[in-house]
Design a protein around this motif. Structure first.
Motif, PDB file in Angstrom:
ATOM      1  N   TYR A 213       0.815  -1.212   0.000  1.00  0.00           N
ATOM      2  CA  TYR A 213       0.000   0.000   0.000  1.00  0.00           C
ATOM      3  C   TYR A 213       0.848   1.261   0.000  1.00  0.00           C
ATOM      4  N   LEU A 214       0.208   2.337  -0.434  1.00  0.00           N
ATOM      5  CA  LEU A 214       0.695   3.663  -0.098  1.00  0.00           C
ATOM      6  C   LEU A 214      -0.139   4.096   1.094  1.00  0.00           C
ATOM      7  N   ALA A 215       0.546   4.311   2.224  1.00  0.00           N
ATOM      8  CA  ALA A 215      -0.136   4.723   3.444  1.00  0.00           C
ATOM      9  C   ALA A 215       0.133   6.193   3.707  1.00  0.00           C
ATOM     10  N   ALA A 216      -0.781   6.831   4.415  1.00  0.00           N
ATOM     11  CA  ALA A 216      -0.614   8.235   4.794  1.00  0.00           C
ATOM     12  C   ALA A 216      -1.188   8.429   6.191  1.00  0.00           C
ATOM     13  N   THR A 217      -0.622   9.376   6.906  1.00  0.00           N
ATOM     14  CA  THR A 217      -1.122   9.658   8.247  1.00  0.00           C
ATOM     15  C   THR A 217      -2.472  10.361   8.163  1.00  0.00           C
ATOM     16  N   ASP A 218      -3.261  10.220   9.223  1.00  0.00           N
ATOM     17  CA  ASP A 218      -4.552  10.902   9.268  1.00  0.00           C
ATOM     18  C   ASP A 218      -4.378  12.412   9.142  1.00  0.00           C
ATOM     19  N   ASP A 219      -3.343  12.947   9.786  1.00  0.00           N
ATOM     20  CA  ASP A 219      -3.107  14.392   9.730  1.00  0.00           C
ATOM     21  C   ASP A 219      -2.786  14.840   8.312  1.00  0.00           C
ATOM     22  N   ALA A 220      -1.956  14.069   7.607  1.00  0.00           N
ATOM     23  CA  ALA A 220      -1.598  14.438   6.235  1.00  0.00           C
ATOM     24  C   ALA A 220      -2.810  14.365   5.314  1.00  0.00           C
TER      25      ALA A 220
END
Length: 317
Positions: A213-220
């Protein structure tokens, strides 16, 4: 999983990571900055080889990690906004409370996620690992393929001695004979095969769903959604370009990450990566990974994975 403080981790990560500031377009206002985490042989090499970083409306600050576990720690600390992560490390990160979501998914052939042994090893099948030592990263896809291989062979996790080592240390331990096997992933598998330092004892083909996956933080996601959408689309287009330009990409990959061209081409061609929509099958396969980790005791509580996907990021090649 213990985590350093946010300030300590940011200082350590950004001090060690490579930073790339893309050329400014000359606007007076500050451009958005995407803090992009990466793993060896990953997204930066792909994007640079495909020329997919041209015309950015934001700057990219890169940090490279040797494996998913330290990348997950960086995501948890907010030191990076986004990064590539396999299905098993994603489960481990979520179970540890990391506030991230998968925004893009790809499938690939899992052959290169494998348990390796020395060429002269007497071991010939997964059942032969009973009582043996195996080096890998805790919670990694290498850890996952190890547990899948031995359980399918009728063994239990306690029947093997797993030593948690980073890839460079694990490779050295295998070549020096201080462990019997090394469970790893691409490009390390291809590199070991081409250099004839190791052979594949058990591959992940038929054991793993081949998801990453490409993951991202909730904030980002909240603050930089448009940037992340653009970044994901560039990755998807670069992947399509790479399979239309195998020779050019393999040569560029070898140069960028510093491995022999034959290893770069081997790992690239056999992976056959393809970005796919986050659909019911992806979520079900990811749930299966979480359930398996619960079954073998690597996570303590049941984990429902559906809420960890953000399906609002479309992928178009």
């Amino acid at each position: 999983m213990s985590h350093p403080s946010r300030r300590q981790f940011v200082a350590r990560t950004l001090g060690a990571g490579a930073a790339l500031a893309m050329p400014a377009i000359g606007r007076a206002q500050a451009r958005p900055v995407l803090k992009a985490g990466d793993q060896k042989g990953g997204l930066r090499a792909l994007l640079e080889a495909a020329g997919a970083l041209d015309g950015l409306g934001y700057d990219i600050q890169w940090s490279e990690f040797p494996a998913a576990a330290p990348l997950a720690e960086a995501l948890n600390a907010g030191a990076v906004d986004s990064g590539p992560i396999g299905d098993a490390p994603l489960v481990f990160a979520l179970a540890a409370g990391t506030r991230i979501k998968a925004i893009g998914a790809n499938r690939s052939d899992s052959y290169g996620t494998a348990v390796l042994v020395r060429p002269d090893s007497p071991l010939q099948r997964a059942a032969d690992l009973k009582g043996r030592s195996i080096a890998t990263n805790r919670g990694s896809i290498g850890h996952y393929v190890t547990l899948k291989a031995i359980t399918q062979a009728g063994l239990k996790p306690e029947d093997v001695n797993i030593r948690f080592l980073a890839p460079a240390d694990a490779k050295l331990a295998l070549t020096q004979g201080s462990v019997d096997a090394w469970a790893t992933w691409e490009p390390y598998t291809a590199l070991a095969e081409v250099s004839q330092h190791a052979r594949v004892l058990v591959s992940g083909r038929g054991l793993l769903p081949g998801l990453s996956y490409l993951a991202a933080t909730d904030d980002a996601i909240a603050a930089k959604r448009a940037v992340l959408q653009d970044y994901l689309q560039r990755i998807v287009r670069a992947q399509v370009w790479s399979y239309r330009n195998v020779d050019a990409y393999s040569a560029a990959l070898a140069r960028i990450i510093g491995i022999p061209p034959e290893a770069a081409r081997l790992q690239f061609e056999r992976r056959q990566q393809k970005w796919v929509a986050i659909d019911a099958k992806v979520i079900a396969d990811q749930q299966g990974t979480a359930d398996f980790y619960r079954q073998v005791g690597l996570i303590r509580q049941p984990l429902q994975v559906a809420p960890t996907f953000d399906t609002g990021f479309g992928v178009t090649g």
